[in-house]
Motif scaffolding. Structure first.
Motif, PDB file in Angstrom:
ATOM      1  N   ARG A  38     -21.897  -0.246 -13.759  1.00  0.00           N
ATOM      2  CA  ARG A  38     -21.992  -1.526 -14.460  1.00  0.00           C
ATOM      3  C   ARG A  38     -21.987  -2.698 -13.475  1.00  0.00           C
ATOM      4  NH1 ARG A  38     -17.129  -1.222 -18.426  1.00  0.00           N
ATOM      5  NH2 ARG A  38     -17.902  -3.239 -19.159  1.00  0.00           N
ATOM      6  N   GLU A  42     -25.100  -5.547 -12.685  1.00  0.00           N
ATOM      7  CA  GLU A  42     -24.901  -6.998 -12.624  1.00  0.00           C
ATOM      8  C   GLU A  42     -25.423  -7.570 -11.304  1.00  0.00           C
ATOM      9  OE1 GLU A  42     -23.634  -9.091 -14.861  1.00  0.00           O
ATOM     10  OE2 GLU A  42     -22.948  -7.678 -16.387  1.00  0.00           O
ATOM     11  N   TRP A 241      -8.012 -11.620  -7.076  1.00  0.00           N
ATOM     12  CA  TRP A 241      -9.217 -11.381  -7.870  1.00  0.00           C
ATOM     13  C   TRP A 241      -8.854 -10.895  -9.266  1.00  0.00           C
ATOM     14  CZ3 TRP A 241     -14.082  -9.131  -5.046  1.00  0.00           C
ATOM     15  CH2 TRP A 241     -14.575 -10.102  -4.152  1.00  0.00           C
ATOM     16  N   PRO A 242      -9.831 -10.724 -10.140  1.00  0.00           N
ATOM     17  CA  PRO A 242      -9.539 -10.363 -11.536  1.00  0.00           C
ATOM     18  C   PRO A 242      -8.885  -8.995 -11.672  1.00  0.00           C
ATOM     19  CG  PRO A 242     -11.793 -11.179 -11.323  1.00  0.00           C
ATOM     20  CD  PRO A 242     -11.275 -10.987  -9.940  1.00  0.00           C
ATOM     21  N   ASP A 243      -8.018  -8.873 -12.695  1.00  0.00           N
ATOM     22  CA  ASP A 243      -7.491  -7.590 -13.158  1.00  0.00           C
ATOM     23  C   ASP A 243      -6.632  -6.888 -12.114  1.00  0.00           C
ATOM     24  OD1 ASP A 243      -8.691  -8.157 -15.528  1.00  0.00           O
ATOM     25  OD2 ASP A 243     -10.419  -6.878 -15.206  1.00  0.00           O
ATOM     26  N   PRO A 247     -11.295  -3.172 -11.506  1.00  0.00           N
ATOM     27  CA  PRO A 247     -12.164  -4.199 -12.091  1.00  0.00           C
ATOM     28  C   PRO A 247     -13.596  -3.731 -12.273  1.00  0.00           C
ATOM     29  CG  PRO A 247     -11.690  -4.717  -9.795  1.00  0.00           C
ATOM     30  CD  PRO A 247     -10.791  -3.581 -10.179  1.00  0.00           C
ATOM     31  N   GLN A 248     -14.015  -2.699 -11.545  1.00  0.00           N
ATOM     32  CA  GLN A 248     -15.365  -2.173 -11.752  1.00  0.00           C
ATOM     33  C   GLN A 248     -15.531  -1.604 -13.154  1.00  0.00           C
ATOM     34  OE1 GLN A 248     -13.039  -0.900  -9.712  1.00  0.00           O
ATOM     35  NE2 GLN A 248     -13.288   1.291  -9.346  1.00  0.00           N
ATOM     36  N   THR A 250     -13.094  -2.650 -15.863  1.00  0.00           N
ATOM     37  CA  THR A 250     -12.553  -3.580 -16.854  1.00  0.00           C
ATOM     38  C   THR A 250     -13.258  -4.919 -16.887  1.00  0.00           C
ATOM     39  OG1 THR A 250     -10.888  -4.253 -15.221  1.00  0.00           O
ATOM     40  CG2 THR A 250     -10.254  -2.532 -16.793  1.00  0.00           C
ATOM     41  N   SER A 251     -13.828  -5.364 -15.774  1.00  0.00           N
ATOM     42  CA  SER A 251     -14.490  -6.681 -15.741  1.00  0.00           C
ATOM     43  C   SER A 251     -15.632  -6.657 -14.728  1.00  0.00           C
ATOM     44  CB  SER A 251     -13.486  -7.780 -15.391  1.00  0.00           C
ATOM     45  OG  SER A 251     -12.769  -7.459 -14.212  1.00  0.00           O
ATOM     46  N   GLU A 254     -17.344 -10.104 -13.909  1.00  0.00           N
ATOM     47  CA  GLU A 254     -16.488 -10.969 -13.104  1.00  0.00           C
ATOM     48  C   GLU A 254     -16.395 -10.457 -11.665  1.00  0.00           C
ATOM     49  OE1 GLU A 254     -15.840  -9.789 -16.043  1.00  0.00           O
ATOM     50  OE2 GLU A 254     -15.293 -11.458 -17.376  1.00  0.00           O
TER      51      GLU A 254
END
Length: 265
Positions: A38, A42, A241-243, A247-248, A250-251, A254
């Motif tokens: 995912r 992106e 950073w996020p989460d 993060p790969q 969950t977000s 982002e």
């Protein structure tokens, strides 16, 4: 989708998509590049994105005599993917144990790398007291081994790392590939990575920008301790950073945006 030979009987599976400056994504344990599907989608709108299954993992089968590895060997494999693709020099993003590979690649092959992002490298060897962390991880693995053998132990380890929701969300093919790496993870990968300690002189002499990041929602303090150790020797700061550790999953949007922000080329 293609493969790169490492020897007469060993090959690395890798994928390339998109156009623009190259970004190489290196997965943590187990090193299945499908973890980044995912994120790669992106990034591919503005980048050439490379993902691969690390040696002995999933679609990159090992040779019968492959019983040990090292972070240096893994970094050389990543360099082989970059060379085969012809897409470099690349920004390299590595997460968890993949961050150790990204770091070694940046230190050993700076001509192939224009920068590296190290997301939550679990460097137990640099902790002031690694024993409690090792015991905690060991208990998770032991419980899984007792209840269901290596695959159950790996699933328990991944649930510990990523959370139940993430592991429960995986597609059947990804789940099957990931858990199919159990024997390699416990027999080959974890012993090598748990012993890894970056060379401090090499860190201070790094020739490319290296960024160290930790998730804002990461509850395990040892990730922050390891990141601070690295950042100090690299002469940089730890980024938030996020989460947390995945993060790969969950977000991905982002995460892709954060990677791109550090690589505006």
């Amino acid at each position: 989708m293609t493969t790169t030979p490492l020897s007469a009987t060993s090959r690395l599976y890798w994928e390339i998509k998109g156009t623009g400056p190259a970004v190489l994504l290196i997965a943590g344990t187990p090193g299945d590049g499908g973890q980044f599907d995912r994120v790669a989608a992106e990034l591919a709108a503005h980048r050439t994105v490379l993902t691969y299954d690390r040696r002995g993992t999933s679609r990159s089968p090992s040779t019968p005599d492959w019983q040990t590895t090292s972070v240096a060997e893994q970094a050389d494999d990543a360099a082989a993917v970059l060379a085969a693709s012809g897409a470099g020099p690349a920004l390299v993003y590595g997460t968890s144990n993949g961050a150790a590979v990204a770091l070694e690649l940046a230190l050993r092959g700076p001509d192939q790398v224009r920068g590296a992002i190290l997301h939550e490298p679990p460097l137990l060897s640099v902790l002031a007291d690694p024993a409690p962390v090792g015991a905690m991880i060991g208990s998770v693995i032991e419980e899984g081994m007792t209840s269901g053998g290596p695959a159950a132990a790996l699933e328990g380890f991944l649930r510990f790392a990523f959370g139940d929701d993430v592991v429960g969300s995986w597609s059947p093919p990804l789940r099957e590939r990931m858990l199919g790496n159990a024997a390699m993870v416990f027999g080959v990968e974890l012993p090598a990575f748990q012993a890894y300690r970056p060379d401090e002189a090499a860190l201070r002499a790094a020739r490319v920008p290296i960024h160290v990041v930790v998730g804002a929602e990461q509850a395990a303090p040892f990730f922050g301790e390891a990141a601070a150790w690295l950042a100090e020797r690299l002469g940089t700061d730890v980024r938030t950073w996020p989460d947390a550790h995945g993060p790969q999953f969950t977000s991905p949007a982002e995460l892709a945006a954060a990677i791109t922000a550090l690589d505006p080329a």
